[in-house]
Enzyme design. Structure first.
Site, PDB file in Angstrom:
ATOM      1  N   ASP A  24       0.799  -1.246   0.000  1.00  0.00           N
ATOM      2  CA  ASP A  24       0.000   0.000   0.000  1.00  0.00           C
ATOM      3  C   ASP A  24       0.826   1.289   0.000  1.00  0.00           C
ATOM      4  O   ASP A  24       0.457   2.277   0.675  1.00  0.00           O
ATOM      5  CB  ASP A  24      -0.973   0.015   1.182  1.00  0.00           C
ATOM      6  CG  ASP A  24      -1.991  -1.114   1.132  1.00  0.00           C
ATOM      7  OD1 ASP A  24      -1.929  -1.930   0.188  1.00  0.00           O
ATOM      8  OD2 ASP A  24      -2.830  -1.193   2.038  1.00  0.00           O
ATOM      9  N   LYS A 129      -6.491  -4.918  -3.395  1.00  0.00           N
ATOM     10  CA  LYS A 129      -7.154  -5.591  -2.267  1.00  0.00           C
ATOM     11  C   LYS A 129      -8.226  -4.691  -1.664  1.00  0.00           C
ATOM     12  O   LYS A 129      -8.007  -3.494  -1.492  1.00  0.00           O
ATOM     13  CB  LYS A 129      -6.116  -5.989  -1.213  1.00  0.00           C
ATOM     14  CG  LYS A 129      -5.353  -4.834  -0.581  1.00  0.00           C
ATOM     15  CD  LYS A 129      -4.210  -5.362   0.262  1.00  0.00           C
ATOM     16  CE  LYS A 129      -3.489  -4.310   1.061  1.00  0.00           C
ATOM     17  NZ  LYS A 129      -4.269  -3.580   2.052  1.00  0.00           N
ATOM     18  N   CYS A 162      -2.242  -2.345   7.696  1.00  0.00           N
ATOM     19  CA  CYS A 162      -2.177  -3.290   6.577  1.00  0.00           C
ATOM     20  C   CYS A 162      -0.932  -4.174   6.607  1.00  0.00           C
ATOM     21  O   CYS A 162      -0.985  -5.331   6.172  1.00  0.00           O
ATOM     22  CB  CYS A 162      -2.306  -2.546   5.259  1.00  0.00           C
ATOM     23  SG  CYS A 162      -3.995  -1.931   5.035  1.00  0.00           S
TER      24      CYS A 162
HETATM   25  C1  C5J Z   1      -3.309   0.661   5.387  1.00  0.00           C
HETATM   26  C2  C5J Z   1      -5.097   1.866   6.438  1.00  0.00           C
HETATM   27  N1  C5J Z   1      -2.776   0.437   4.202  1.00  0.00           N
HETATM   28  N2  C5J Z   1      -4.329   2.309   7.433  1.00  0.00           N
HETATM   29  N3  C5J Z   1      -4.578   1.140   5.420  1.00  0.00           N
HETATM   30  O1  C5J Z   1      -2.657   0.488   6.404  1.00  0.00           O
HETATM   31  O2  C5J Z   1      -6.278   2.124   6.414  1.00  0.00           O
END
Ligand code: C5J
Length: 224
Positions: A24, A129, A162
């Site tokens: 991400d 995802k 994540c």
């Molecule tokens: C991730 C989030 N990628 N913090 N998403 O950690 O919402």
């Protein structure tokens, strides 16, 4: 084989069975005007992990490691987004709302894409995802199994959301995860620190913690 210094113990890694998983590293989390900022976070706190990720990514590519990127995000019609996930916070800045980088956390919008510094190259799978975990409703496990991967070197954001969810999922599926501390980031430095401790505690209950510098040194020592 590579001997990598890590907590709670060093580990031996077969590079042919190892993948770099970057989670991400999207504009929506790392740049102003995206999802992260819409939740009230200071996105500049995440940017320290970009350079370590870039260095590890270059080393992994030079070594010919499998590199996989993930992106959190949803279909434009939001049919894959649970109402319980959308209906939080200020409605004007929720998932799907318009923002300076397009609709927030929607696939195909500029903000949902990977930051330019770490942009995938041809041949590197990009996993879209809908959840926090990289394995939930994706074909990541299939790709890893088909490549005979047993170890994941993990970086990305955010450490406690994540990255942690994905490491837990991977651990339960039998993959060894090495979280690269400097290649991860959080809007909450305390959460970052404790999340890493949680991975390596209890003899490595979820995996190992190392860092990008140690990985690059180990690659050099192995003559890789
Ligand atoms: C991730 C989030 N990628 N913090 N998403 O950690 O919402």
């Amino acid at each position: 084989m590579l001997n990598l210094q890590a907590q709670p113990s060093a580990l031996s890694i077969d590079l042919a069975r190892t993948a770099l998983l970057l989670i991400d590293m999207q504009r929506d989390f790392l740049e102003p005007g995206g999802f992260g900022e819409s939740l009230g976070n200071d996105v500049s706190l995440l940017r320290d992990c970009i350079e370590p990720c870039r260095a590890v990514l270059a080393a992994a590519r030079a070594q010919g490691l499998l590199v996989i990127h993930t992106r959190e995000g949803h279909r434009p019609d939001l049919s894959d987004a649970p109402p319980a996930k959308i209906n939080r916070g200020d409605p004007s800045v929720r998932i799907g709302a318009p923002g300076p980088m397009g609709r927030i956390l929607i696939r195909g919008e500029p903000g949902q894409d990977i930051i330019p510094e770490l942009y995938p190259i041809a041949g590197e799978p990009v996993i879209d995802k809908p959840g926090k975990g990289s394995f939930y409703q994706t074909d990541l496990e299939l790709i890893l199994k088909n490549r005979n991967i047993d170890t994941l070197l993990v970086g990305g954001v955010t450490t406690e959301v994540c990255v942690h969810t994905s490491v837990r999922e991977a651990n339960d599926r039998g993959f060894r995860c090495v979280v690269l501390a400097d290649c991860c980031g959080s809007y909450f430095p305390e959460f970052h620190r404790v999340a890493l401790q949680m991975v390596a505690a209890q003899g490595g209950i979820f995996g190992w913690v190392s860092d990008g510098e140690k990985l690059r040194q180990a690659l050099q020592q192995a003559g890789a």
